[in-house]
Write an enzyme that holds these catalytic residues in place. Structure first.
Site, short mmCIF file in Angstrom:
data_model
loop_
_atom_site.label_atom_id
_atom_site.label_comp_id
_atom_site.label_asym_id
_atom_site.label_seq_id
_atom_site.Cartn_x
_atom_site.Cartn_y
_atom_site.Cartn_z
N HIS A 199 0.86 -1.19 0.00
CA HIS A 199 0.00 0.00 0.00
C HIS A 199 0.89 1.24 0.00
O HIS A 199 0.64 2.21 -0.70
CB HIS A 199 -0.92 -0.02 1.23
CG HIS A 199 -1.69 1.24 1.44
ND1 HIS A 199 -1.15 2.37 2.03
CD2 HIS A 199 -2.96 1.58 1.12
CE1 HIS A 199 -2.06 3.33 2.07
NE2 HIS A 199 -3.17 2.87 1.52
N GLY A 200 1.93 1.22 0.83
CA GLY A 200 2.95 2.26 0.77
C GLY A 200 2.78 3.43 1.73
O GLY A 200 3.72 4.22 1.90
N ASP A 201 1.60 3.57 2.33
CA ASP A 201 1.40 4.69 3.27
C ASP A 201 0.40 4.23 4.33
O ASP A 201 -0.63 4.87 4.58
CB ASP A 201 0.86 5.91 2.51
CG ASP A 201 0.93 7.20 3.32
OD1 ASP A 201 1.40 7.17 4.48
OD2 ASP A 201 0.50 8.25 2.80
N LEU A 202 0.72 3.09 4.94
CA LEU A 202 -0.27 2.41 5.77
C LEU A 202 -0.22 2.86 7.23
O LEU A 202 0.41 2.22 8.06
CB LEU A 202 -0.09 0.89 5.65
CG LEU A 202 -1.24 0.04 6.18
CD1 LEU A 202 -2.55 0.42 5.52
CD2 LEU A 202 -0.96 -1.43 5.94
N ASN A 206 -5.33 5.99 6.95
CA ASN A 206 -5.53 5.53 5.57
C ASN A 206 -6.25 4.19 5.46
O ASN A 206 -6.10 3.49 4.47
CB ASN A 206 -4.18 5.49 4.83
CG ASN A 206 -3.76 6.88 4.39
OD1 ASN A 206 -4.59 7.79 4.35
ND2 ASN A 206 -2.49 7.05 4.08
#
Ligand code: ADP
Length: 295
Positions: A199-202, A206
């Site tokens: 996901h990269g920005d968990l 978010n």
């Protein structure tokens, strides 16, 4: 927030652009919680939509967000809102998504979250990176492909954020030099696993719980990376429920001693925070580097 005729007209116009015909709006409610954009729940006779918009200097930000959401959704690993449309109107960029109604958390919410994230992470690729660049917050995140995950972490994650912080006068030359001494140690500190779709920005802002009581992920900054970086990210502001970690680990076991590596991976999101919000995020970075390379 007060909704004037001008705002109604704005939402009517973007829905018209999105659907190609007029859509009658029943209600507009602004949503708090976003870090950079303005967001609203727009209910219409044809459904309820999540609309966010900004005056961003990065006009492709929502296009990249839409591409990221669709990439994650294609895996069918877990709930991701449907992308309805995106574009520009009156100097503003906008993104229209399926609105995820909050159904509360079922008792097995965290277990299911951990298990389904492991399914996302089982999606792999021949290289680390992604076919397109994207954003983390409002910062550019470049994703050029690399064969080795640790090289990718250094070259496409740490070094660019360190460079930006130095350029903006947020870190000293000395701290940059510490990073340079630290990079060659990383192959001895991190397991070099295969690429995982992240996901990269968990962080907790978010994800939502969907009408079925299960997790739905929003606002991604995806790429194929080291999955431990994603699990470390969830620990950045206090961590998720224990059941999440247990279920993840049961489904896709982490390499032993993961706990000792969390702060190393979190250098990246901390540097992002330094660049977005300032020097108050520096102390944990300095402490970690001091442990490995002195100062
Ligand atoms: P920003 O890009 O400004 O950080 P987010 O995408 O994180 O904005 O959205 C702001 C808030 O709106 C989130 O914290 C979340 O609670 C909520 N949200 C995001 N997407 C949806 C959606 N599709 N349906 C319902 N609520 C959403």
């Amino acid at each position: 927030m007060w909704i004037g005729a001008e705002q109604y007209q704005f939402f009517e116009a973007i829905l018209f652009k999105t659907f190609g015909h007029e859509i009658e709006i029943k209600d507009i409610r602004f949503i708090s919680g976003g870090s950079i954009n303005t967001a609203a729940r727009v209910s219409t006779l044809e459904g309820t939509f999540f609309v966010k918009f900004n005056h961003s200097e990065h006009e492709d930000m929502f296009e990249k967000e839409a591409k990221g959401l669709m990439l994650l959704q294609d895996t069918n690993a877990l709930c991701i809102p449907e992308v309805v449309g995106f574009g520009e109107y009156n100097d503003k960029s906008y993104l229209v998504l399926e609105f995820i109604e909050n159904g509360g958390q079922r008792p097995d919410f965290w277990q299911e979250f951990g298990r389904s994230l492991s399914v996302l992470h089982s999606h792999t690729h021949s290289s680390f990176g992604l076919s397109f660049d994207n954003y983390i917050g409002s910062l550019e995140q470049r994703n050029q492909y690399y064969e080795n995950g640790i090289d990718f972490f250094v070259e496409k994650r740490l070094r660019p954020m360190v460079g930006l912080a130095l350029y903006n006068g947020l870190i000293t030359q000395n701290l940059r030099d510490c990073f340079e001494q630290f990079y060659p140690l990383l192959p001895h500190l991190l397991p070099n696993e295969k690429p995982s779709l992240l996901h990269g920005d968990l962080w907790s802002g978010n994800f939502l719980s969907n009408p079925y009581g299960y997790v739905c992920l929003v606002d991604p900054a995806p790429y194929y990376g080291l999955r431990e970086a994603e699990i470390a990210f969830t620990h950045l502001f206090g961590g998720f429920d224990d059941e999440f970690y247990e279920a993840y680990n049961e489904a896709y076991r982490l390499t032993p001693n993961f706990q000792s590596r969390i702060q190393i991976y979190n250098l990246y999101p901390l540097l992002v925070h330094v660049n977005l919000f300032g020097k108050s995020y520096l102390p944990p970075i300095e402490r970690l580097l001091r442990r490995f390379v002195g100062s």
